[in-house]
Design a protein around this motif. Structure first.
Motif, PDB file in Angstrom:
ATOM      1  N   PHE A   1      -1.027   0.476   3.315  1.00  0.00           N
ATOM      2  CA  PHE A   1      -1.101   1.265   1.845  1.00  0.00           C
ATOM      3  C   PHE A   1      -2.153   0.752   0.910  1.00  0.00           C
ATOM      4  O   PHE A   1      -1.645   0.321   0.296  1.00  0.00           O
ATOM      5  CB  PHE A   1       0.330   1.248   1.334  1.00  0.00           C
ATOM      6  N   ALA A   2      -3.274   1.100   1.240  1.00  0.00           N
ATOM      7  CA  ALA A   2      -4.432   0.497   0.453  1.00  0.00           C
ATOM      8  C   ALA A   2      -5.486   1.634   0.378  1.00  0.00           C
ATOM      9  O   ALA A   2      -6.134   2.178   1.347  1.00  0.00           O
ATOM     10  CB  ALA A   2      -4.949  -0.840   0.958  1.00  0.00           C
TER      11      ALA A   2
ATOM     12  N   ASP B   1       9.067  10.198  -8.708  1.00  0.00           N
ATOM     13  CA  ASP B   1       7.715  10.764  -8.786  1.00  0.00           C
ATOM     14  C   ASP B   1       7.110   9.631  -9.300  1.00  0.00           C
ATOM     15  O   ASP B   1       6.856   8.996 -10.369  1.00  0.00           O
ATOM     16  CB  ASP B   1       7.379  11.912  -9.556  1.00  0.00           C
ATOM     17  N   PRO B   2       5.887   9.125  -8.198  1.00  0.00           N
ATOM     18  CA  PRO B   2       4.896   8.045  -8.578  1.00  0.00           C
ATOM     19  C   PRO B   2       4.025   8.124  -9.553  1.00  0.00           C
ATOM     20  O   PRO B   2       3.480   9.533  -9.659  1.00  0.00           O
ATOM     21  CB  PRO B   2       4.322   7.656  -7.116  1.00  0.00           C
ATOM     22  N   GLU B   3       3.596   7.486 -10.336  1.00  0.00           N
ATOM     23  CA  GLU B   3       2.447   7.499 -11.125  1.00  0.00           C
ATOM     24  C   GLU B   3       1.156   7.475 -10.145  1.00  0.00           C
ATOM     25  O   GLU B   3       0.911   6.580  -9.397  1.00  0.00           O
ATOM     26  CB  GLU B   3       2.310   6.213 -12.138  1.00  0.00           C
ATOM     27  N   LEU B   4       0.484   8.755 -10.130  1.00  0.00           N
ATOM     28  CA  LEU B   4      -0.815   8.661  -9.142  1.00  0.00           C
ATOM     29  C   LEU B   4      -2.108   8.419  -9.738  1.00  0.00           C
ATOM     30  O   LEU B   4      -2.251   8.349 -11.019  1.00  0.00           O
ATOM     31  CB  LEU B   4      -0.685  10.312  -8.857  1.00  0.00           C
ATOM     32  N   HIS B   5      -2.743   8.022  -8.696  1.00  0.00           N
ATOM     33  CA  HIS B   5      -4.225   7.622  -9.028  1.00  0.00           C
ATOM     34  C   HIS B   5      -5.256   8.459  -8.159  1.00  0.00           C
ATOM     35  O   HIS B   5      -5.018   8.310  -6.744  1.00  0.00           O
ATOM     36  CB  HIS B   5      -4.509   6.054  -8.735  1.00  0.00           C
ATOM     37  N   CYS B   6      -6.055   9.212  -8.567  1.00  0.00           N
ATOM     38  CA  CYS B   6      -6.703  10.338  -7.781  1.00  0.00           C
ATOM     39  C   CYS B   6      -8.094   9.947  -7.652  1.00  0.00           C
ATOM     40  O   CYS B   6      -8.825   9.551  -8.604  1.00  0.00           O
ATOM     41  CB  CYS B   6      -6.581  11.715  -8.480  1.00  0.00           C
TER      42      CYS B   6
ATOM     43  N   PRO C   1     -12.104  10.893  -5.250  1.00  0.00           N
ATOM     44  CA  PRO C   1     -12.843  11.723  -4.462  1.00  0.00           C
ATOM     45  C   PRO C   1     -12.608  11.177  -3.117  1.00  0.00           C
ATOM     46  O   PRO C   1     -12.288   9.789  -2.824  1.00  0.00           O
ATOM     47  CB  PRO C   1     -14.206  11.642  -4.674  1.00  0.00           C
ATOM     48  N   VAL C   2     -12.542  11.846  -1.866  1.00  0.00           N
ATOM     49  CA  VAL C   2     -12.056  11.461  -0.590  1.00  0.00           C
ATOM     50  C   VAL C   2     -10.616  11.282  -0.256  1.00  0.00           C
ATOM     51  O   VAL C   2     -10.265  11.703   0.738  1.00  0.00           O
ATOM     52  CB  VAL C   2     -12.988  10.408   0.009  1.00  0.00           C
ATOM     53  N   ALA C   3     -10.103  10.287  -0.969  1.00  0.00           N
ATOM     54  CA  ALA C   3      -8.848   9.865  -0.530  1.00  0.00           C
ATOM     55  C   ALA C   3      -7.991  10.830  -1.320  1.00  0.00           C
ATOM     56  O   ALA C   3      -6.691  10.861  -0.760  1.00  0.00           O
ATOM     57  CB  ALA C   3      -8.594   8.254  -0.995  1.00  0.00           C
ATOM     58  N   GLY C   4      -8.240  11.421  -2.347  1.00  0.00           N
ATOM     59  CA  GLY C   4      -7.179  12.269  -3.163  1.00  0.00           C
ATOM     60  C   GLY C   4      -6.572  11.508  -3.839  1.00  0.00           C
ATOM     61  O   GLY C   4      -6.816  10.400  -4.333  1.00  0.00           O
ATOM     62  N   CYS C   5      -4.994  11.903  -4.197  1.00  0.00           N
ATOM     63  CA  CYS C   5      -4.335  11.213  -5.053  1.00  0.00           C
ATOM     64  C   CYS C   5      -3.423  10.150  -4.062  1.00  0.00           C
ATOM     65  O   CYS C   5      -2.643  10.615  -3.244  1.00  0.00           O
ATOM     66  CB  CYS C   5      -3.288  12.189  -5.922  1.00  0.00           C
ATOM     67  N   VAL C   6      -3.153   9.093  -4.619  1.00  0.00           N
ATOM     68  CA  VAL C   6      -2.393   8.082  -3.999  1.00  0.00           C
ATOM     69  C   VAL C   6      -1.281   7.484  -5.059  1.00  0.00           C
ATOM     70  O   VAL C   6      -1.804   7.383  -6.292  1.00  0.00           O
ATOM     71  CB  VAL C   6      -3.289   7.019  -3.289  1.00  0.00           C
ATOM     72  N   ALA C   7      -0.236   6.974  -4.415  1.00  0.00           N
ATOM     73  CA  ALA C   7       0.790   6.487  -5.341  1.00  0.00           C
ATOM     74  C   ALA C   7       0.826   5.025  -5.659  1.00  0.00           C
ATOM     75  O   ALA C   7       2.026   4.318  -5.992  1.00  0.00           O
ATOM     76  CB  ALA C   7       2.015   6.784  -4.670  1.00  0.00           C
ATOM     77  N   TYR C   8      -0.493   4.446  -5.645  1.00  0.00           N
ATOM     78  CA  TYR C   8      -0.559   2.894  -6.091  1.00  0.00           C
ATOM     79  C   TYR C   8      -1.888   2.552  -6.589  1.00  0.00           C
ATOM     80  O   TYR C   8      -2.841   3.455  -6.390  1.00  0.00           O
ATOM     81  CB  TYR C   8      -0.285   2.030  -4.655  1.00  0.00           C
TER      82      TYR C   8
ATOM     83  N   LEU D   1       9.688   4.032  -3.062  1.00  0.00           N
ATOM     84  CA  LEU D   1       8.457   5.147  -3.073  1.00  0.00           C
ATOM     85  C   LEU D   1       8.038   5.307  -1.398  1.00  0.00           C
ATOM     86  O   LEU D   1       8.045   6.363  -0.976  1.00  0.00           O
ATOM     87  CB  LEU D   1       7.225   4.720  -3.730  1.00  0.00           C
ATOM     88  N   PRO D   2       7.734   4.222  -0.743  1.00  0.00           N
ATOM     89  CA  PRO D   2       6.967   4.251   0.604  1.00  0.00           C
ATOM     90  C   PRO D   2       7.982   4.866   1.558  1.00  0.00           C
ATOM     91  O   PRO D   2       7.364   5.434   2.799  1.00  0.00           O
ATOM     92  CB  PRO D   2       6.584   2.857   0.957  1.00  0.00           C
ATOM     93  N   PHE D   3       9.284   4.966   1.517  1.00  0.00           N
ATOM     94  CA  PHE D   3      10.304   5.417   2.648  1.00  0.00           C
ATOM     95  C   PHE D   3      10.096   6.775   2.875  1.00  0.00           C
ATOM     96  O   PHE D   3      10.125   7.560   2.067  1.00  0.00           O
ATOM     97  CB  PHE D   3      11.568   4.925   1.968  1.00  0.00           C
ATOM     98  N   GLY D   4       9.983   7.007   4.157  1.00  0.00           N
ATOM     99  CA  GLY D   4       9.989   8.282   4.784  1.00  0.00           C
ATOM    100  C   GLY D   4       8.326   8.827   4.838  1.00  0.00           C
ATOM    101  O   GLY D   4       8.465   9.740   5.901  1.00  0.00           O
ATOM    102  N   LEU D   5       7.391   8.209   4.226  1.00  0.00           N
ATOM    103  CA  LEU D   5       6.309   8.722   4.265  1.00  0.00           C
ATOM    104  C   LEU D   5       5.662   8.671   5.694  1.00  0.00           C
ATOM    105  O   LEU D   5       4.838   9.409   6.208  1.00  0.00           O
ATOM    106  CB  LEU D   5       5.163   7.930   3.262  1.00  0.00           C
TER     107      LEU D   5
END
Length: 353
Positions: free
Chosen positions: A13-14, A111-116, A118-125, A301-305
């Protein structure tokens, strides 16, 4: 994840560094930190062929590296994953994790605090190459009233922007998982849909699992039984708790009552885990440290993804005649659909349509 993530849910998850650089950073200090961390990783790489030829290389390390190269060849020749220098290199970083990711949620939300970017889109960390920086960032978020969780990551992909090495952080894994990660990360290089973590991780997880099945079959081996059943039961336990929390947060309870009910739910999760461990696992559980540590929304947060759409991708693979190249083309076609249509198609595949 110690094993900061005992269920292996954060192992990759990075955010790729180049993506973060393209997206810009909130401070120049963070920007410089990312650049330095990635540069150190790249500078530590050594060709695996040279290490295997060097008689001074530790015997166990040489065995693991030799096995990795057999799996790397299999990935490209049999699974039709990218052929490049990724995982043909090795780097010893001298620490247990390559990065530490900080997750955050509101107190009464999953709902996670998102960081968006380019290329990767929005991620939760947000990732940090130094544990101290991650702890400092988490402390600042807690001051804002957010739930936070720090997860150590043992490997990640730059999606082909750089030649990703095998890392010393991966050597604590079994041979099975070591090989699985190679297949998984190369799948991310094969196809990556910006902004849809569940799609990307489920796709790569399917490639990993089917790739391992074919790997063992080609070698005339029986796949290790492992502890998949225990892992699945644990994940189901956590997902059930998360669902109850969702319902709680959607209620109109006063804040003090909701806070009390939230803590009661985490205590229920611990009790349910202990019961499961005692009744079905013979009193031995690999998730004890995780469950007995502090629990909050961010930790869930990561569970189920990683598993959400795996059955859909399995159905798509069968539909394409178990042809890897046709399957990858079909995955790319799915990724081009608008989000609502893509989710509808995945649901249909899950139902066997």
């Amino acid at each position: 994840m110690p094993n900061a993530c005992p269920v292996d849910l954060l192992r990759r998850f990075a955010v790729p560094l180049l993506v973060l650089l393209l997206g810009g950073c909130s401070t120049m200090d963070y920007y410089a930190h990312l650049g330095q961390g990635q540069w150190q990783l790249l500078s530590a790489r050594q060709p695996i062929t040279q290490l295997l030829e060097d008689p001074a290389t530790d015997a166990d390390l040489a065995r693991r590296l030799a096995l990795s190269q057999q799996a790397r060849d299999f990935a490209s020749t049999q699974l039709h994953l990218p052929e490049n220098r990724s995982y043909r290199l090795y780097a010893d970083l001298g620490r247990p994790f390559v990065v530490w990711n900080v997750f955050a949620t509101p107190e009464f939300s999953l709902d996670p605090e998102l960081h968006c970017f380019p290329v990767a889109g929005c991620v939760a960390y947000r990732g940090y190459y130094q544990q101290g920086r991650a702890r400092g960032a988490a402390a600042l978020l807690r001051q804002q009233g957010l739930d936070t969780y720090i997860g150590g990551v043992e490997a990640y992909s730059t999606l082909g922007w750089f030649d990703d090495p095998l890392l010393n952080t991966m050597l604590r894994w079994s041979d099975e998982r070591f090989i699985a990660v190679i297949f998984h990360e190369l799948a991310h290089q094969q196809y990556y849909l910006p902004g849809d973590t569940a799609f990307n991780e489920s796709f790569a997880t399917f490639v990993e699992r089917e790739g391992l099945r074919q790997w063992h079959a080609a070698r005339g081996e029986t796949a290790p039984a492992g502890d998949d059943r225990q892992r699945q039961q644990f994940v189901e336990l956590v997902l059930a708790s998360r669902e109850r929390l969702q319902q709680l947060y959607a209620s109109n309870l006063p804040e003090h009552a909701m806070r009390s009910a939230k803590q009661a739910e985490f205590e229920r999760l611990r009790r349910d885990y202990r019961t499961l461990r005692q009744r079905q696992w013979g009193g031995q559980g690999r998730y004890d440290a995780w469950i007995e540590g502090p629990l909050n929304n961010a930790k869930l947060l990561p569970f189920g993804l990683y598993d959400q759409w795996v059955p859909a991708f399995a159905a798509l693979f069968r539909r394409e005649g178990s042809d890897w190249q046709a399957f990858y083309a079909a995955v790319a076609a799915l990724g081009r659909l608008p989000e609502a249509d893509r989710l509808s198609r995945l649901e249909s595949l899950m139902q066997g349509n």
